[in-house]
Design a protein around this motif. Structure first.
Motif, PDB file in Angstrom:
ATOM      1  N   SER A  20      31.301  72.642  67.660  1.00 45.06           N
ATOM      2  CA  SER A  20      30.311  73.411  67.093  1.00 45.06           C
ATOM      3  C   SER A  20      30.437  74.656  66.716  1.00 45.06           C
ATOM      4  O   SER A  20      31.608  74.472  65.659  1.00 45.06           O
ATOM      5  CB  SER A  20      30.052  74.729  68.352  1.00 45.06           C
ATOM      6  N   GLY A  21      29.476  74.704  65.534  1.00 46.96           N
ATOM      7  CA  GLY A  21      29.874  76.437  64.024  1.00 46.96           C
ATOM      8  C   GLY A  21      30.566  75.563  63.599  1.00 46.96           C
ATOM      9  O   GLY A  21      30.442  74.449  62.587  1.00 46.96           O
ATOM     10  N   ILE A  22      31.841  76.674  63.073  1.00 50.96           N
ATOM     11  CA  ILE A  22      32.382  76.897  61.517  1.00 50.96           C
ATOM     12  C   ILE A  22      33.844  74.957  62.538  1.00 50.96           C
ATOM     13  O   ILE A  22      33.653  75.154  61.267  1.00 50.96           O
ATOM     14  CB  ILE A  22      33.234  77.744  62.298  1.00 50.96           C
ATOM     15  N   ASP A  41      37.531  70.311  71.660  1.00 52.42           N
ATOM     16  CA  ASP A  41      36.753  70.772  72.364  1.00 52.42           C
ATOM     17  C   ASP A  41      36.320  70.801  73.919  1.00 52.42           C
ATOM     18  O   ASP A  41      36.975  69.451  74.348  1.00 52.42           O
ATOM     19  CB  ASP A  41      35.751  70.694  71.872  1.00 52.42           C
ATOM     20  N   ILE A  42      36.678  72.096  74.710  1.00 57.19           N
ATOM     21  CA  ILE A  42      36.594  71.971  75.933  1.00 57.19           C
ATOM     22  C   ILE A  42      35.166  71.594  76.464  1.00 57.19           C
ATOM     23  O   ILE A  42      35.216  69.929  77.380  1.00 57.19           O
ATOM     24  CB  ILE A  42      36.601  73.273  76.744  1.00 57.19           C
ATOM     25  N   LEU A  63      39.455  69.398  75.094  1.00 54.48           N
ATOM     26  CA  LEU A  63      40.982  70.286  75.019  1.00 54.48           C
ATOM     27  C   LEU A  63      40.226  71.491  75.846  1.00 54.48           C
ATOM     28  O   LEU A  63      39.238  72.141  74.758  1.00 54.48           O
ATOM     29  CB  LEU A  63      41.268  69.779  73.556  1.00 54.48           C
ATOM     30  N   ASP A  64      41.114  72.296  76.679  1.00 55.02           N
ATOM     31  CA  ASP A  64      40.727  73.490  77.179  1.00 55.02           C
ATOM     32  C   ASP A  64      41.879  74.356  76.198  1.00 55.02           C
ATOM     33  O   ASP A  64      42.572  73.861  76.820  1.00 55.02           O
ATOM     34  CB  ASP A  64      40.705  73.774  78.766  1.00 55.02           C
ATOM     35  N   VAL A  65      41.632  75.035  75.117  1.00 55.01           N
ATOM     36  CA  VAL A  65      42.959  75.715  73.997  1.00 55.01           C
ATOM     37  C   VAL A  65      43.626  76.630  75.651  1.00 55.01           C
ATOM     38  O   VAL A  65      45.063  76.832  74.999  1.00 55.01           O
ATOM     39  CB  VAL A  65      42.162  76.302  73.084  1.00 55.01           C
ATOM     40  N   GLY A  91      40.085  77.140  66.205  1.00 49.94           N
ATOM     41  CA  GLY A  91      38.486  77.674  65.983  1.00 49.94           C
ATOM     42  C   GLY A  91      38.380  77.774  66.870  1.00 49.94           C
ATOM     43  O   GLY A  91      37.338  78.934  66.997  1.00 49.94           O
ATOM     44  N   SER A 143      40.774  83.963  62.862  1.00 47.20           N
ATOM     45  CA  SER A 143      40.175  85.713  63.353  1.00 47.20           C
ATOM     46  C   SER A 143      38.583  86.432  62.863  1.00 47.20           C
ATOM     47  O   SER A 143      37.984  84.908  63.299  1.00 47.20           O
ATOM     48  CB  SER A 143      41.073  86.800  62.909  1.00 47.20           C
ATOM     49  N   TYR A 157      37.065  92.355  71.552  1.00 48.29           N
ATOM     50  CA  TYR A 157      36.683  91.006  70.810  1.00 48.29           C
ATOM     51  C   TYR A 157      38.224  91.162  69.783  1.00 48.29           C
ATOM     52  O   TYR A 157      38.734  90.579  69.379  1.00 48.29           O
ATOM     53  CB  TYR A 157      36.003  90.658  70.906  1.00 48.29           C
ATOM     54  N   LYS A 161      41.294  89.196  67.938  1.00 50.05           N
ATOM     55  CA  LYS A 161      41.341  88.379  66.807  1.00 50.05           C
ATOM     56  C   LYS A 161      42.364  89.769  66.479  1.00 50.05           C
ATOM     57  O   LYS A 161      42.886  88.948  65.508  1.00 50.05           O
ATOM     58  CB  LYS A 161      40.058  89.474  66.203  1.00 50.05           C
ATOM     59  N   THR A 190      32.790  87.162  58.049  1.00 49.77           N
ATOM     60  CA  THR A 190      31.661  87.901  58.556  1.00 49.77           C
ATOM     61  C   THR A 190      31.217  88.151  59.670  1.00 49.77           C
ATOM     62  O   THR A 190      31.363  86.353  59.916  1.00 49.77           O
ATOM     63  CB  THR A 190      30.613  89.250  57.264  1.00 49.77           C
ATOM     64  N   VAL A 192      28.343  84.590  61.226  1.00 51.32           N
ATOM     65  CA  VAL A 192      28.947  83.766  60.393  1.00 51.32           C
ATOM     66  C   VAL A 192      26.788  83.232  61.226  1.00 51.32           C
ATOM     67  O   VAL A 192      27.556  82.782  62.682  1.00 51.32           O
ATOM     68  CB  VAL A 192      29.789  82.756  60.913  1.00 51.32           C
ATOM     69  N   SER A 194      26.223  80.988  63.416  1.00 49.64           N
ATOM     70  CA  SER A 194      26.658  79.531  63.866  1.00 49.64           C
ATOM     71  C   SER A 194      24.892  80.227  65.335  1.00 49.64           C
ATOM     72  O   SER A 194      25.457  81.424  65.989  1.00 49.64           O
ATOM     73  CB  SER A 194      27.764  79.453  64.070  1.00 49.64           C
ATOM     74  N   MET A 196      27.243  81.069  68.142  1.00 53.03           N
ATOM     75  CA  MET A 196      28.396  81.976  68.374  1.00 53.03           C
ATOM     76  C   MET A 196      27.012  83.062  68.247  1.00 53.03           C
ATOM     77  O   MET A 196      27.303  84.077  69.550  1.00 53.03           O
ATOM     78  CB  MET A 196      29.741  82.317  68.085  1.00 53.03           C
TER      79      MET A 196
HETATM   80  N1  LIG Z   1      30.114  83.336  64.099  1.00 53.97           N
HETATM   81  C1  LIG Z   1      30.615  83.822  64.256  1.00 53.97           C
HETATM   82  O1  LIG Z   1      29.903  85.414  63.749  1.00 53.97           O
HETATM   83  C2  LIG Z   1      32.270  84.185  63.602  1.00 53.97           C
HETATM   84  C3  LIG Z   1      32.743  85.715  62.896  1.00 53.97           C
HETATM   85  C4  LIG Z   1      33.612  85.476  63.088  1.00 53.97           C
HETATM   86  C5  LIG Z   1      34.113  84.664  63.611  1.00 53.97           C
HETATM   87  N2  LIG Z   1      34.415  84.125  64.196  1.00 53.97           N
HETATM   88  C6  LIG Z   1      35.052  82.713  64.310  1.00 53.97           C
HETATM   89  O2  LIG Z   1      34.730  81.922  64.050  1.00 53.97           O
HETATM   90  C7  LIG Z   1      35.527  80.422  65.776  1.00 53.97           C
HETATM   91  C8  LIG Z   1      34.703  79.795  65.365  1.00 53.97           C
HETATM   92  O3  LIG Z   1      33.124  80.997  66.025  1.00 53.97           O
HETATM   93  P1  LIG Z   1      31.545  80.142  65.558  1.00 53.97           P
HETATM   94  O4  LIG Z   1      30.857  80.870  65.206  1.00 53.97           O
HETATM   95  O5  LIG Z   1      31.854  78.291  65.103  1.00 53.97           O
HETATM   96  O6  LIG Z   1      31.234  79.525  67.544  1.00 53.97           O
HETATM   97  P2  LIG Z   1      31.237  78.698  67.811  1.00 53.97           P
HETATM   98  O7  LIG Z   1      30.366  79.492  69.481  1.00 53.97           O
HETATM   99  O8  LIG Z   1      29.481  77.637  67.344  1.00 53.97           O
HETATM  100  O9  LIG Z   1      31.611  77.803  69.106  1.00 53.97           O
HETATM  101  C9  LIG Z   1      33.384  77.746  68.947  1.00 53.97           C
HETATM  102  C10 LIG Z   1      33.336  76.082  69.909  1.00 53.97           C
HETATM  103  O10 LIG Z   1      34.581  76.577  70.729  1.00 53.97           O
HETATM  104  C11 LIG Z   1      34.458  76.024  72.420  1.00 53.97           C
HETATM  105  N3  LIG Z   1      35.258  76.749  73.063  1.00 53.97           N
HETATM  106  C12 LIG Z   1      35.359  77.544  73.908  1.00 53.97           C
HETATM  107  N4  LIG Z   1      36.542  77.982  74.788  1.00 53.97           N
HETATM  108  C13 LIG Z   1      36.791  76.839  74.371  1.00 53.97           C
HETATM  109  C14 LIG Z   1      37.921  76.290  75.433  1.00 53.97           C
HETATM  110  N5  LIG Z   1      38.842  76.924  76.202  1.00 53.97           N
HETATM  111  N6  LIG Z   1      38.870  75.119  75.109  1.00 53.97           N
HETATM  112  C15 LIG Z   1      38.912  74.653  73.817  1.00 53.97           C
HETATM  113  N7  LIG Z   1      37.326  75.399  73.357  1.00 53.97           N
HETATM  114  C16 LIG Z   1      36.427  76.272  73.716  1.00 53.97           C
HETATM  115  C17 LIG Z   1      33.190  76.208  71.945  1.00 53.97           C
HETATM  116  O11 LIG Z   1      33.188  74.893  72.835  1.00 53.97           O
HETATM  117  C18 LIG Z   1      32.358  75.759  70.804  1.00 53.97           C
HETATM  118  O12 LIG Z   1      32.738  74.451  70.814  1.00 53.97           O
HETATM  119  C19 LIG Z   1      35.729  81.638  66.797  1.00 53.97           C
HETATM  120  O13 LIG Z   1      37.408  81.513  66.881  1.00 53.97           O
HETATM  121  C20 LIG Z   1      34.848  82.604  66.340  1.00 53.97           C
HETATM  122  O14 LIG Z   1      35.331  83.763  67.036  1.00 53.97           O
HETATM  123  C21 LIG Z   1      32.885  83.664  64.192  1.00 53.97           C
END
Ligand SMILES: NC(=O)c1ccc[n+]([C@@H]2O[C@H](COP(=O)([O-])OP(=O)(O)OC[C@H]3O[C@@H](n4cnc5c(N)ncnc54)[C@H](O)[C@@H]3O)[C@@H](O)[C@H]2O)c1
Length: 265
Positions: A20-22, A41-42, A63-65, A91, A143, A157, A161, A190, A192, A194, A196
């Motif tokens: 997902s996302g990033i 990913d989980i 993967l559950d991290v 990530g 982070s 959170y 981080k 900042t 993103v 996504s 999230m």
């Molecule tokens: N979106 C934002 O605004 C933002 C800003 C700053 C930092 N971040 C950080 O960037 C990273 C990615 O965020 P994103 O926006 O892509 O979020 P997202 O929700 O789109 O993706 C997160 C992914 O992590 C996976 N995940 C959750 N728990 C898990 C586990 N136990 N084991 C394995 N995978 C697991 C989810 O299934 C998902 O695919 C995160 O660490 C988030 O904290 C996000």
């Protein structure tokens, strides 16, 4: 004319949160630049979809991290399938917002487990896998701006981080001390745009209303897109950043650069 070299040609990466996302954008970007990628990913279905979109250069692994045996399995599947490991992107992450006084222990623990313990395990087992491949490598930890400054309604959170910020520096120094040729840096975005942000969007009239409100906090006047962050991760994963380790890399459109300009007419 021969094929142009990719920026991470020949390298192999594990990306946690790759469904997902990033993480998803990072998998695609690294693959476009010549790497082979484990989409970890989980969310197994999501990981399979991303790997399928990429093709032969990708492998989906559940993967559950938070689970150490699953990290061991992920690294060994990676090395079995692709023959080596050079890059780990930690990530996977989750966030809960709300009044600090009402933070439940369950939410707090969930964030600590995934955002901090998950990154620690990714660094630990990533180092083992990269060492076994004998050519050094790069670890990138997600982070947040919340890993550099606090915020009243995402205290837990921010705590996780902030932990990632200093874990990263410590892992970087460990790798340097033992001359492992492994670099470790953190990325601090900042907002993103996504998945999230989906639960936050539900608190606004519309997603667009949330995006507008958040954009006002960012001097560049917009949210980051997952690709903006994937581009920075690509740089940190590649040899272009060979002299960078322990660095918190801020990607915030100017948000933490200073005060708003309200000191003149
Ligand atoms: N979106 C934002 O605004 C933002 C800003 C700053 C930092 N971040 C950080 O960037 C990273 C990615 O965020 P994103 O926006 O892509 O979020 P997202 O929700 O789109 O993706 C997160 C992914 O992590 C996976 N995940 C959750 N728990 C898990 C586990 N136990 N084991 C394995 N995978 C697991 C989810 O299934 C998902 O695919 C995160 O660490 C988030 O904290 C996000």
């Amino acid at each position: 004319m021969g094929r142009v070299m990719g920026r991470v040609d020949g390298k192999v990466a594990i990306v946690s949160g790759g469904a997902s996302g990033i993480g998803r954008e990072t998998c695609k970007t690294l693959a476009r630049e010549g790497a082979r990628v484990v989409v970890a990913d989980i969310n197994t279905q999501g990981a399979l979809k991303v790997a399928d979109d990429i093709g032969d250069a990708a492998l989906a692994v559940t993967l559950d991290v938070t689970k150490e045996p699953q990290w061991e399995n992920c690294v060994s599947e990676c090395i079995e399938h692709f023959g080596r490991l050079d890059i780990v992107v930690n990530g996977a992450g989750v966030g809960f917002s709300g009044n600090f006084e009402e933070t439940s222990l369950e939410q707090w623990q969930g964030m600590i487990d995934i955002n901090l313990t998950g990154v620690m395990l990714g660094c630990k087992h990533g180092i083992k896998g990269i060492k076994a491949s004998d050519n050094g490598g790069s670890i990138i930890n997600m982070s947040s701006l919340g890993g550099l400054v606090g915020a009243p309604d995402i205290a837990g959170y921010c705590a996780t981080k902030g932990g990632v910020t200093l874990l990263t520096k410590s892992v970087a120094l460990h790798c340097a001390q033992y001359k492992l040729n492994i670099r470790c840096n953190s990325v601090h975005p900042t907002y993103v745009d996504s998945e999230m942000l989906d639960p936050i969007a539900e608190m606004f009239e519309s997603r667009q209303a949330m995006v507008s409100a958040m954009s006002e906090e960012v001097p560049l006047g917009k949210l980051a897109q997952p690709q903006d962050i994937a581009n920075v991760i690509l740089f940190l994963a590649s040899d272009e950043s060979a002299m960078m380790t322990g660095s918190p890399v801020i990607v915030d459109g100017g948000q933490t650069s200073g005060m708003p300009g309200k000191h003149s007419g």
